[in-house]
Design a protein around this motif. Structure first.
Motif, PDB file in Angstrom:
ATOM      1  N   ASN A 107      18.368 -24.174   7.276  1.00 49.84           N
ATOM      2  CA  ASN A 107      18.452 -24.715   8.636  1.00 49.84           C
ATOM      3  C   ASN A 107      19.826 -24.456   9.245  1.00 49.84           C
ATOM      4  N   CYS A 108      20.869 -24.608   8.436  1.00 52.70           N
ATOM      5  CA  CYS A 108      22.228 -24.343   8.924  1.00 52.70           C
ATOM      6  C   CYS A 108      22.389 -22.870   9.301  1.00 52.70           C
ATOM      7  N   ALA A 109      21.829 -22.006   8.476  1.00 51.51           N
ATOM      8  CA  ALA A 109      21.913 -20.574   8.755  1.00 51.51           C
ATOM      9  C   ALA A 109      21.186 -20.230  10.049  1.00 51.51           C
ATOM     10  N   ILE A 110      20.011 -20.807  10.228  1.00 49.98           N
ATOM     11  CA  ILE A 110      19.242 -20.552  11.452  1.00 49.98           C
ATOM     12  C   ILE A 110      19.982 -21.082  12.670  1.00 49.98           C
ATOM     13  N   GLU A 111      20.604 -22.246  12.534  1.00 47.78           N
ATOM     14  CA  GLU A 111      21.377 -22.811  13.641  1.00 47.78           C
ATOM     15  C   GLU A 111      22.535 -21.887  14.015  1.00 47.78           C
ATOM     16  N   GLY A 112      23.142 -21.265  12.993  1.00 42.49           N
ATOM     17  CA  GLY A 112      24.234 -20.327  13.265  1.00 42.49           C
ATOM     18  C   GLY A 112      23.745 -19.113  14.040  1.00 42.49           C
ATOM     19  N   ILE A 113      22.577 -18.595  13.666  1.00 40.36           N
ATOM     20  CA  ILE A 113      22.008 -17.443  14.372  1.00 40.36           C
ATOM     21  C   ILE A 113      21.657 -17.810  15.810  1.00 40.36           C
ATOM     22  N   ILE A 114      21.045 -18.985  15.982  1.00 38.20           N
ATOM     23  CA  ILE A 114      20.666 -19.435  17.325  1.00 38.20           C
ATOM     24  C   ILE A 114      21.908 -19.650  18.191  1.00 38.20           C
ATOM     25  N   HIS A 115      22.950 -20.227  17.601  1.00 41.35           N
ATOM     26  CA  HIS A 115      24.188 -20.443  18.354  1.00 41.35           C
ATOM     27  C   HIS A 115      24.779 -19.118  18.820  1.00 41.35           C
ATOM     28  N   THR A 116      24.775 -18.145  17.928  1.00 43.63           N
ATOM     29  CA  THR A 116      25.326 -16.841  18.285  1.00 43.63           C
ATOM     30  C   THR A 116      24.506 -16.193  19.394  1.00 43.63           C
ATOM     31  N   ALA A 117      23.189 -16.271  19.277  1.00 46.58           N
ATOM     32  CA  ALA A 117      22.334 -15.685  20.311  1.00 46.58           C
ATOM     33  C   ALA A 117      22.491 -16.399  21.642  1.00 46.58           C
ATOM     34  N   ARG A 118      22.735 -17.711  21.601  1.00 42.84           N
ATOM     35  CA  ARG A 118      22.864 -18.494  22.826  1.00 42.84           C
ATOM     36  C   ARG A 118      24.200 -18.266  23.518  1.00 42.84           C
ATOM     37  N   THR A 119      25.256 -18.031  22.753  1.00 43.99           N
ATOM     38  CA  THR A 119      26.601 -17.956  23.330  1.00 43.99           C
ATOM     39  C   THR A 119      27.143 -16.537  23.472  1.00 43.99           C
ATOM     40  N   GLN A 120      26.562 -15.580  22.755  1.00 46.70           N
ATOM     41  CA  GLN A 120      27.084 -14.212  22.765  1.00 46.70           C
ATOM     42  C   GLN A 120      26.075 -13.264  23.403  1.00 46.70           C
ATOM     43  N   LYS A 121      26.442 -12.688  24.546  1.00 52.71           N
ATOM     44  CA  LYS A 121      25.521 -11.788  25.243  1.00 52.71           C
ATOM     45  C   LYS A 121      25.253 -10.517  24.441  1.00 52.71           C
ATOM     46  N   HIS A 122      26.233 -10.069  23.658  1.00 49.13           N
ATOM     47  CA  HIS A 122      26.023  -8.874  22.852  1.00 49.13           C
ATOM     48  C   HIS A 122      24.958  -9.117  21.779  1.00 49.13           C
ATOM     49  N   MET A 123      24.943 -10.311  21.220  1.00 50.81           N
ATOM     50  CA  MET A 123      23.921 -10.633  20.225  1.00 50.81           C
ATOM     51  C   MET A 123      22.535 -10.605  20.861  1.00 50.81           C
ATOM     52  N   ARG A 124      22.432 -11.118  22.071  1.00 54.56           N
ATOM     53  CA  ARG A 124      21.141 -11.084  22.767  1.00 54.56           C
ATOM     54  C   ARG A 124      20.701  -9.648  23.027  1.00 54.56           C
ATOM     55  N   ARG A 125      21.648  -8.791  23.360  1.00 51.54           N
ATOM     56  CA  ARG A 125      21.323  -7.388  23.586  1.00 51.54           C
ATOM     57  C   ARG A 125      20.879  -6.712  22.301  1.00 51.54           C
ATOM     58  N   HIS A 126      21.529  -7.061  21.189  1.00 57.83           N
ATOM     59  CA  HIS A 126      21.121  -6.499  19.897  1.00 57.83           C
ATOM     60  C   HIS A 126      19.701  -6.929  19.547  1.00 57.83           C
ATOM     61  N   PHE A 127      19.388  -8.185  19.808  1.00 58.90           N
ATOM     62  CA  PHE A 127      18.036  -8.673  19.534  1.00 58.90           C
ATOM     63  C   PHE A 127      17.012  -7.973  20.426  1.00 58.90           C
ATOM     64  N   LEU A 128      17.346  -7.770  21.690  1.00 59.82           N
ATOM     65  CA  LEU A 128      16.436  -7.071  22.599  1.00 59.82           C
ATOM     66  C   LEU A 128      16.219  -5.621  22.152  1.00 59.82           C
ATOM     67  N   ALA A 129      17.306  -4.983  21.695  1.00 61.10           N
ATOM     68  CA  ALA A 129      17.183  -3.610  21.202  1.00 61.10           C
ATOM     69  C   ALA A 129      16.272  -3.565  19.971  1.00 61.10           C
ATOM     70  N   ALA A 130      16.445  -4.530  19.079  1.00 61.88           N
ATOM     71  CA  ALA A 130      15.591  -4.585  17.890  1.00 61.88           C
ATOM     72  C   ALA A 130      14.144  -4.868  18.272  1.00 61.88           C
ATOM     73  N   LEU A 131      13.953  -5.732  19.278  1.00 62.27           N
ATOM     74  CA  LEU A 131      12.611  -6.066  19.743  1.00 62.27           C
ATOM     75  C   LEU A 131      11.905  -4.838  20.305  1.00 62.27           C
ATOM     76  N   PHE A 132      12.665  -3.930  20.892  1.00 63.07           N
ATOM     77  CA  PHE A 132      12.100  -2.686  21.414  1.00 63.07           C
ATOM     78  C   PHE A 132      11.923  -1.648  20.311  1.00 63.07           C
ATOM     79  N   LEU A 133      12.860  -1.621  19.366  1.00 59.67           N
ATOM     80  CA  LEU A 133      12.901  -0.568  18.361  1.00 59.67           C
ATOM     81  C   LEU A 133      11.776  -0.685  17.327  1.00 59.67           C
ATOM     82  N   PHE A 134      11.522  -1.882  16.838  1.00 57.51           N
ATOM     83  CA  PHE A 134      10.529  -2.030  15.770  1.00 57.51           C
ATOM     84  C   PHE A 134       9.109  -1.656  16.216  1.00 57.51           C
ATOM     85  N   PRO A 135       8.633  -2.122  17.382  1.00 51.97           N
ATOM     86  CA  PRO A 135       7.307  -1.648  17.830  1.00 51.97           C
ATOM     87  C   PRO A 135       7.281  -0.136  18.076  1.00 51.97           C
TER      88      PRO A 135
END
Length: 235
Positions: free
Chosen positions: A11-39
């Motif tokens: 749970n702590c690890a997941i909270e850390g990931i969520i915090h990073t995604a919420r506060t860091q725009k680059h992390m959100r972009r990385h997630f969006l790129a991965a969301l496009f790349l895997f399909p």
């Protein structure tokens, strides 16, 4: 307090990931790129080994961004004032993300280019090779349209500012012409990268907004393709 149960640690690890995604725009972009790349990989039917290599690259980029956020948090906890050592710590952590991103980009190119480039080359062949006259007419038309749009918007000057970005329009027009002339996917990607760099410089110099640059890029590409189609149709 340090978690004593495994589920609490998760749970702590997941909270850390969520915090990073919420506060860091680059992390959100990385997630969006991965969301496009895997399909996309599933659609292209890459091999199992290629899927594993790209997945590792993506995870490494996300890991680097998480560590970068952790370093920034620790530095800010120690001091919120400017300090040369604090700057070094943040810069090095950001450098780690950049290195990981470059590695992932190289890996993605080596794996996916053999699947995407044949499709891209076929798409370039649909328009065909532009003539010398078509190239000149395209560039002149782009410049004229940019001047008209700037006159209508009433902002900026012919060479600086205003809607749309003339530099972006001409740069992407040239990239389109080079792509159609060579019909070489690698050369096309490189020229488009140069057009992106030209456009990005307008943002760094605070001469244009993102909206103005994007409109300029779309204007350059759309007019060039339209002129090329017209020349091909009437030849």
């Amino acid at each position: 307090m340090k978690p004593t149960r495994f589920i609490d640690s998760v749970n702590c690890a997941i909270e850390g990931i969520i915090h990073t995604a919420r506060t860091q725009k680059h992390m959100r972009r990385h997630f969006l790129a991965a969301l496009f790349l895997f399909p996309l990989m599933l659609l292209l039917r890459v091999t199992e080994t290629e899927f594993i290599l790209i997945s590792i690259s993506v995870c490494f980029v996300l890991f680097a961004e998480l560590m970068n956020t952790a370093v920034e948090a620790v530095v800010d906890l120690v001091t919120t004032e400017y300090h040369p050592q604090a700057k070094i710590a943040k810069d090095v952590a950001a450098g780690a993300v950049l290195v990981a991103s470059i590695g992932a980009a190289v890996m993605g190119y080596l794996v996916l280019s053999k699947y995407i480039f044949p499709i891209y080359k076929e798409a370039l062949g649909v328009v065909g090779n532009p003539s010398e006259m078509g190239t000149l007419v395209s560039l002149l038309t782009v410049v004229i349209v940019v001047v008209i749009l700037k006159a209508i918007s009433g902002t900026g000057t012919p060479l600086e500012g205003g809607l749309p970005s003339g530099h972006a329009a001409v740069a992407f027009s040239v990239a389109t012409v080079v792509s159609l002339s060579t019909q070489n996917p690698l050369i096309s990607v490189l020229t488009i990268a140069l057009a992106v760099m030209v456009s990005h410089s307008r943002l760094l110099l605070h001469i244009h907004s993102m909206r103005e640059v994007l409109l300029g890029a779309v204007t350059g590409i759309a007019i060039t393709l339209l002129i090329m189609f017209l020349f091909r149709y009437y030849q």
